[in-house]
Write a protein that holds these residues in place. Structure first.
Motif, PDB file in Angstrom:
ATOM      1  N   LEU A  16       0.796  -1.230   0.000  1.00 61.35           N
ATOM      2  CA  LEU A  16       0.000   0.000   0.000  1.00 61.35           C
ATOM      3  C   LEU A  16       0.829   1.281   0.000  1.00 61.35           C
ATOM      4  O   LEU A  16       0.305   2.357  -0.307  1.00 61.35           O
ATOM      5  N   GLU A  19       0.554   3.636  -3.033  1.00 62.16           N
ATOM      6  CA  GLU A  19      -0.746   4.028  -3.567  1.00 62.16           C
ATOM      7  C   GLU A  19      -0.841   5.556  -3.609  1.00 62.16           C
ATOM      8  O   GLU A  19      -0.513   6.234  -2.639  1.00 62.16           O
ATOM      9  N   VAL A  23      -5.314   5.712   1.414  1.00 64.82           N
ATOM     10  CA  VAL A  23      -6.185   4.618   1.828  1.00 64.82           C
ATOM     11  C   VAL A  23      -6.581   4.862   3.277  1.00 64.82           C
ATOM     12  O   VAL A  23      -5.707   5.062   4.134  1.00 64.82           O
ATOM     13  N   THR A  27      -9.626   0.959   6.349  1.00 63.51           N
ATOM     14  CA  THR A  27      -9.418  -0.060   5.319  1.00 63.51           C
ATOM     15  C   THR A  27      -8.147  -0.848   5.598  1.00 63.51           C
ATOM     16  O   THR A  27      -8.114  -2.082   5.438  1.00 63.51           O
ATOM     17  N   GLN A  56       1.314   7.998   2.761  1.00 61.86           N
ATOM     18  CA  GLN A  56       0.344   6.910   2.830  1.00 61.86           C
ATOM     19  C   GLN A  56       0.379   6.199   4.172  1.00 61.86           C
ATOM     20  O   GLN A  56      -0.649   5.690   4.643  1.00 61.86           O
ATOM     21  N   LEU A 235      -0.366  -6.487  -4.649  1.00 62.31           N
ATOM     22  CA  LEU A 235      -0.292  -5.057  -4.353  1.00 62.31           C
ATOM     23  C   LEU A 235       1.141  -4.559  -4.415  1.00 62.31           C
ATOM     24  O   LEU A 235       2.084  -5.290  -4.153  1.00 62.31           O
ATOM     25  N   SER A 279      -8.818  -5.196  -3.738  1.00 64.29           N
ATOM     26  CA  SER A 279      -8.765  -4.620  -5.078  1.00 64.29           C
ATOM     27  C   SER A 279      -9.999  -3.757  -5.322  1.00 64.29           C
ATOM     28  O   SER A 279      -9.904  -2.664  -5.902  1.00 64.29           O
ATOM     29  N   GLU A 281     -11.745  -2.256  -2.959  1.00 65.14           N
ATOM     30  CA  GLU A 281     -11.599  -1.071  -2.108  1.00 65.14           C
ATOM     31  C   GLU A 281     -10.704  -0.028  -2.767  1.00 65.14           C
ATOM     32  O   GLU A 281     -10.895   1.181  -2.576  1.00 65.14           O
ATOM     33  N   LEU A 282      -9.727  -0.484  -3.528  1.00 67.18           N
ATOM     34  CA  LEU A 282      -8.797   0.426  -4.203  1.00 67.18           C
ATOM     35  C   LEU A 282      -9.294   0.842  -5.586  1.00 67.18           C
ATOM     36  O   LEU A 282      -8.636   1.628  -6.279  1.00 67.18           O
TER      37      LEU A 282
END
Length: 298
Positions: A16, A19, A23, A27, A56, A235, A279, A281-282
């Motif tokens: 993550l 990203e 996020v 989550t 992040q 991820l 996936s 959720e993203l």
């Protein structure tokens, strides 16, 4: 040789951290709790790096406070320096990981210090952690290639792995940061490192940029490694490698390991379900083969 493979799940941290959209902590907490229920012994939870460099993971304390720890599951966090260790200890962390690269060019680009300087900076961090009863894992990046200098001499990889082991890291994870490795080179690298660090204390960590991650793992399993890093849903990805895909997907790895008759103690279906969920959720399609099949059959 043991038929048990310990799979280290790195999705919540390594997966993550790059990203672009933030996020929510809720989550991340739900992801860690779902992974905890799958049967992993290790779920890398977050990182205590500067929020300036990795926004992040600025919610590290909140995430750790929010998860529901399971007995028998370790939740290591990545720690870059003494300040990061201070935060980790204050949060009650019992397992940390430190990192450096085998490439001077990579270290200079990302930490403004060469390999030797990086090892010097990590030494007191590892000493302090061990004095506090905290276990330490060491990551070595760019073991099969560097985005800035290209080829990384095998001797440099062995030297760094040996140095981390000597300073007190209980396990050394060998990372193909940009995913350029192929099976023969991966096996050669692992066996060279095993001359300096016991094989039982080595792990492999492959990115799937060129589609070689599973083949590389298989070559290293045949050479004797029994610890493999992976990320649910594939991820992650290296921001320094153009077109780099993510980490090796945990569910694809588990499928192969089961096919080889190797034990993990992990529920493959639960991991695949988690891959599909995160996936979604993203807001993207899963990167793994198994999660893609699961979606198609839903």
């Amino acid at each position: 040789m043991s038929d048990f493979v310990r799979v280290v799940e790195v999705g919540p941290r390594d997966g993550l951290q790059n990203e672009h959209a933030l996020v929510p902590a809720a989550t991340k907490i739900a992801l860690i709790d779902r992974l905890s229920a799958c049967g992993f012994q290790v779920v890398e939870a977050t990182s205590f790096v500067s929020p300036k460099w990795v926004p992040q993971l600025a919610d590290a304390e909140d995430v750790l406070a929010g998860i529901q720890p399971r007995e028998g599951v370790a939740y290591p966090v990545l720690v870059p320096n003494a300040k990061g260790l201070e935060r980790a200890l204050a949060a009650g962390v019992r397992h940390i990981a430190v990192f450096t690269a085998a490439s001077d060019a990579f270290n200079l680009k990302n930490t403004n210090i060469d390999v030797n300087g990086s090892l010097e900076r990590l030494t007191p961090v590892v000493e302090q952690a061990r004095a506090a009863g905290v276990s330490v894992r060491g990551y070595v990046s760019t073991v099969l290639g560097c985005p800035y200098q290209g080829h990384v001499p095998l001797g440099d990889v062995v030297r760094v792995a040996d140095a981390l082991h000597a300073m007190g890291c209980e396990e050394i994870s060998l990372g193909d940061t940009i995913g350029v490795g192929t099976p023969a080179k991966a096996r050669e690298m692992l066996l060279a490192c095993a001359q300096a660090v016991p094989m039982a204390q080595l792990a492999v960590h492959f990115h799937d940029t060129y589609g070689q991650a599973l083949a590389n793992v298989l070559a290293c399993l045949e050479a004797g490694v029994r610890v493999v890093d992976s990320a649910v849903g594939g991820l992650g990805g290296c921001p320094y490698a153009k077109g780099a895909s993510g980490n090796l997907a945990t569910e694809d790895l588990l499928y192969m390991l089961e096919g080889l008759g190797l034990r993990t103690g992990i529920d493959l279906q639960a991991v695949t379900d988690t891959a599909v969920w995160i996936s979604g959720e993203l807001g993207r399609k899963p990167a793994s083969k198994l999660a893609t099949v699961a979606l198609a059959n839903a």
